[in-house]
Design a protein around this motif. Structure first.
Motif, PDB file in Angstrom:
ATOM      1  N   TYR A  56       1.456  -1.294  -0.068  1.00  0.00           N
ATOM      2  CA  TYR A  56       0.476   0.274   0.068  1.00  0.00           C
ATOM      3  C   TYR A  56       0.789   1.269   0.042  1.00  0.00           C
ATOM      4  O   TYR A  56       1.818   1.025   0.722  1.00  0.00           O
ATOM      5  CB  TYR A  56      -1.045   0.016   1.186  1.00  0.00           C
ATOM      6  N   ARG A  57       0.694   2.345  -0.506  1.00  0.00           N
ATOM      7  CA  ARG A  57       0.912   3.628  -0.608  1.00  0.00           C
ATOM      8  C   ARG A  57       0.826   4.652   0.590  1.00  0.00           C
ATOM      9  O   ARG A  57       1.925   5.088   0.651  1.00  0.00           O
ATOM     10  CB  ARG A  57       0.891   4.201  -2.060  1.00  0.00           C
ATOM     11  N   VAL A  93       2.944  -0.665   7.430  1.00  0.00           N
ATOM     12  CA  VAL A  93       4.427  -1.045   6.540  1.00  0.00           C
ATOM     13  C   VAL A  93       3.631  -0.762   5.489  1.00  0.00           C
ATOM     14  O   VAL A  93       2.839  -1.070   4.841  1.00  0.00           O
ATOM     15  CB  VAL A  93       4.899  -2.288   6.730  1.00  0.00           C
ATOM     16  N   ILE A  94       4.115   0.564   4.605  1.00  0.00           N
ATOM     17  CA  ILE A  94       3.911   1.141   3.259  1.00  0.00           C
ATOM     18  C   ILE A  94       4.598   0.799   2.413  1.00  0.00           C
ATOM     19  O   ILE A  94       6.083   1.270   3.088  1.00  0.00           O
ATOM     20  CB  ILE A  94       2.919   2.803   3.355  1.00  0.00           C
ATOM     21  N   ARG A  95       5.447   1.926   1.385  1.00  0.00           N
ATOM     22  CA  ARG A  95       5.338   2.007   0.570  1.00  0.00           C
ATOM     23  C   ARG A  95       5.017   2.907   0.088  1.00  0.00           C
ATOM     24  O   ARG A  95       4.796   3.058  -1.693  1.00  0.00           O
ATOM     25  CB  ARG A  95       6.231   0.833  -0.063  1.00  0.00           C
ATOM     26  N   PRO A  96       5.242   4.361  -0.540  1.00  0.00           N
ATOM     27  CA  PRO A  96       4.954   5.665  -0.976  1.00  0.00           C
ATOM     28  C   PRO A  96       5.570   5.008  -2.559  1.00  0.00           C
ATOM     29  O   PRO A  96       6.811   5.012  -2.450  1.00  0.00           O
ATOM     30  CB  PRO A  96       5.202   6.872  -0.865  1.00  0.00           C
ATOM     31  N   VAL A 139      10.700   0.858   2.275  1.00  0.00           N
ATOM     32  CA  VAL A 139       9.738   0.629   2.914  1.00  0.00           C
ATOM     33  C   VAL A 139       9.637   1.537   4.300  1.00  0.00           C
ATOM     34  O   VAL A 139      10.493   1.687   4.362  1.00  0.00           O
ATOM     35  CB  VAL A 139       8.845  -0.394   3.271  1.00  0.00           C
ATOM     36  N   LEU A 140       8.112   2.325   4.647  1.00  0.00           N
ATOM     37  CA  LEU A 140       7.994   3.092   5.834  1.00  0.00           C
ATOM     38  C   LEU A 140       6.857   2.492   7.312  1.00  0.00           C
ATOM     39  O   LEU A 140       6.390   1.948   6.426  1.00  0.00           O
ATOM     40  CB  LEU A 140       7.717   4.283   5.316  1.00  0.00           C
ATOM     41  N   SER A 141       7.927   2.054   8.264  1.00  0.00           N
ATOM     42  CA  SER A 141       7.077   1.953   9.042  1.00  0.00           C
ATOM     43  C   SER A 141       6.212   3.113   9.225  1.00  0.00           C
ATOM     44  O   SER A 141       6.522   4.278   9.757  1.00  0.00           O
ATOM     45  CB  SER A 141       7.632   1.640  10.514  1.00  0.00           C
ATOM     46  N   LYS A 195      -5.772  -9.603   1.187  1.00  0.00           N
ATOM     47  CA  LYS A 195      -4.751  -8.661   2.179  1.00  0.00           C
ATOM     48  C   LYS A 195      -3.525  -9.282   1.949  1.00  0.00           C
ATOM     49  O   LYS A 195      -1.881  -8.261   1.607  1.00  0.00           O
ATOM     50  CB  LYS A 195      -5.490  -8.197   3.670  1.00  0.00           C
ATOM     51  N   ALA A 196      -2.492 -10.535   1.876  1.00  0.00           N
ATOM     52  CA  ALA A 196      -1.419 -10.779   2.199  1.00  0.00           C
ATOM     53  C   ALA A 196      -1.039 -10.997   0.908  1.00  0.00           C
ATOM     54  O   ALA A 196      -0.006 -10.725   0.824  1.00  0.00           O
ATOM     55  CB  ALA A 196      -2.036 -12.799   2.457  1.00  0.00           C
ATOM     56  N   ALA A 197      -1.836 -10.679  -0.451  1.00  0.00           N
ATOM     57  CA  ALA A 197      -1.289 -10.463  -2.139  1.00  0.00           C
ATOM     58  C   ALA A 197      -0.921  -9.084  -2.044  1.00  0.00           C
ATOM     59  O   ALA A 197       0.068  -8.876  -3.255  1.00  0.00           O
ATOM     60  CB  ALA A 197      -2.460 -11.155  -2.278  1.00  0.00           C
ATOM     61  N   ARG A 198      -1.204  -8.497  -1.404  1.00  0.00           N
ATOM     62  CA  ARG A 198      -1.239  -7.024  -1.278  1.00  0.00           C
ATOM     63  C   ARG A 198      -0.391  -6.556  -0.757  1.00  0.00           C
ATOM     64  O   ARG A 198       0.169  -5.540  -1.283  1.00  0.00           O
ATOM     65  CB  ARG A 198      -2.328  -6.295  -1.096  1.00  0.00           C
ATOM     66  N   GLY A 199       0.370  -7.528   0.037  1.00  0.00           N
ATOM     67  CA  GLY A 199       1.643  -7.574   0.030  1.00  0.00           C
ATOM     68  C   GLY A 199       1.393  -6.478   2.056  1.00  0.00           C
ATOM     69  O   GLY A 199       2.187  -5.888   2.328  1.00  0.00           O
TER      70      GLY A 199
END
Length: 316
Positions: free
Chosen positions: A74-75, A92-95, A101-103, A306-310
């Motif tokens: 997710y961004r 945890v996301i990644r814009p 990745v960012l916490s 959700k798991a597939a989305r990471g």
């Protein structure tokens, strides 16, 4: 014999003191001199703290980034919320554009989907930091009451993905709360000194950042710290003891020095939002957060999806 000499000396000193009391003006002068010495001690300690921060900042520049391959993360917290995750906490996301990745802390109140980038609660964390510390972020993100700054690089990547709103929630020492929201929030990259862009204001705290979007400034306001002032008067920045977008010195400085009470300062260098409490009141607690303007309503999706989305949820 030595004890007798000391006793005689003490008696003589006492007699002189009783016979000739020290004039009031001499006592005042003596106290002023003591105050001057104490101020020098405080200044020296503050300088030492700044040296420690600078040393830490230099070390941060040498920390390697853990570059990652493509992942379907997710961004931002808006996407986390839109996928049916309604629990506030760490995710945890990644814009887009972020090398790592960012916490982040996601706040699912006030409509949900908010990504926190600043929190002030009790003054345990110093916000008088160097440029590179504001760049990478600092503080205690993992504790629900921890103070932190997410980082200007992260804020740039977040706000550059689309159209974002910013919300500021504030509480004073009497338990009263106010908020301010701004449309079209964006922070430029370091190349442009993390310039701040703001759109229309709404809320009940007043528009303390009116200069940023009212057209009175020749350009968007750049970020400044004690060791780098591309967007503010050096004297103002040093006086404010923080990193911030100084549009009009301390008119709306939420990274100012934390005071454990309504105000205990000789100068207006506190956590200030002047349109609510003026320059001479330091706010008790603040959170600053962003959310995608086109946030979708939560959807009920299965755990395997959700798991597939990471997605990674770290809890509170």
């Amino acid at each position: 014999m030595a004890m007798l000499v000391k006793l005689v000396f003490l008696l003589c000193h006492l007699a002189v003191s009783l016979a000739a009391p020290v004039p009031c003006e001499h006592r005042v002068a003596s106290l002023e001199e003591e105050i001057k010495v104490l101020r020098n001690v405080i200044d020296n300690q503050h300088g030492y703290i700044l040296e420690l921060h600078s040393h830490q900042a230099q070390q941060l520049e040498h920390i390697p980034n853990s570059h990652l391959g493509p992942q379907n993360l997710y961004r931002d917290c808006s996407e986390v919320f839109a996928d049916g995750n309604v629990a506030s906490g760490l995710y945890v996301i990644r814009p887009d554009g972020s090398p790592t990745v960012l916490s982040v802390y996601c706040d699912m109140n006030d409509g949900g989907g908010w990504t926190l980038f600043q929190r002030r609660k009790d003054g345990k964390e110093s916000f008088d930091r160097a440029w590179v510390e504001y760049k990478h972020g600092f503080g205690d993100l993992h504790s629900p009451s921890g103070e932190f700054w997410l980082g200007n690089d992260a804020l740039h990547h977040l706000s550059s993905q689309g159209t974002y709103d910013m919300r500021i929630n504030m509480e004073d020492f009497e338990g009263k709360t106010r908020f301010a929201e701004y449309k079209n929030f964006r922070v430029d990259s370091e190349k442009d000194q993390y310039q701040l862009h703001l759109g229309d204001y709404s809320g009940d705290a007043g528009d303390a950042l009116a200069d940023v979007h009212s057209g009175q400034h020749p350009a968007a306001v750049k970020f400044s710290t004690y060791d780098k002032q591309p967007g503010g008067d050096a004297k103002c920045v040093r006086h404010s003891k923080s990193g911030w977008w100084f549009s009009r010195c301390d008119s709306g400085n939420l990274n100012g020095h934390y005071y454990r009470g309504p105000y205990q300062a000789m100068t207006d260098d506190g956590v200030v939002w002047y349109t609510w409490h003026g320059w001479w009141y330091s706010i008790k607690s603040v959170v600053m957060m962003v959310r995608a303007a086109d946030l979708e309503h939560p959807q009920a999706i299965s755990q395997p999806i959700k798991a597939a989305r990471g997605i990674t949820y770290l809890g509170h």
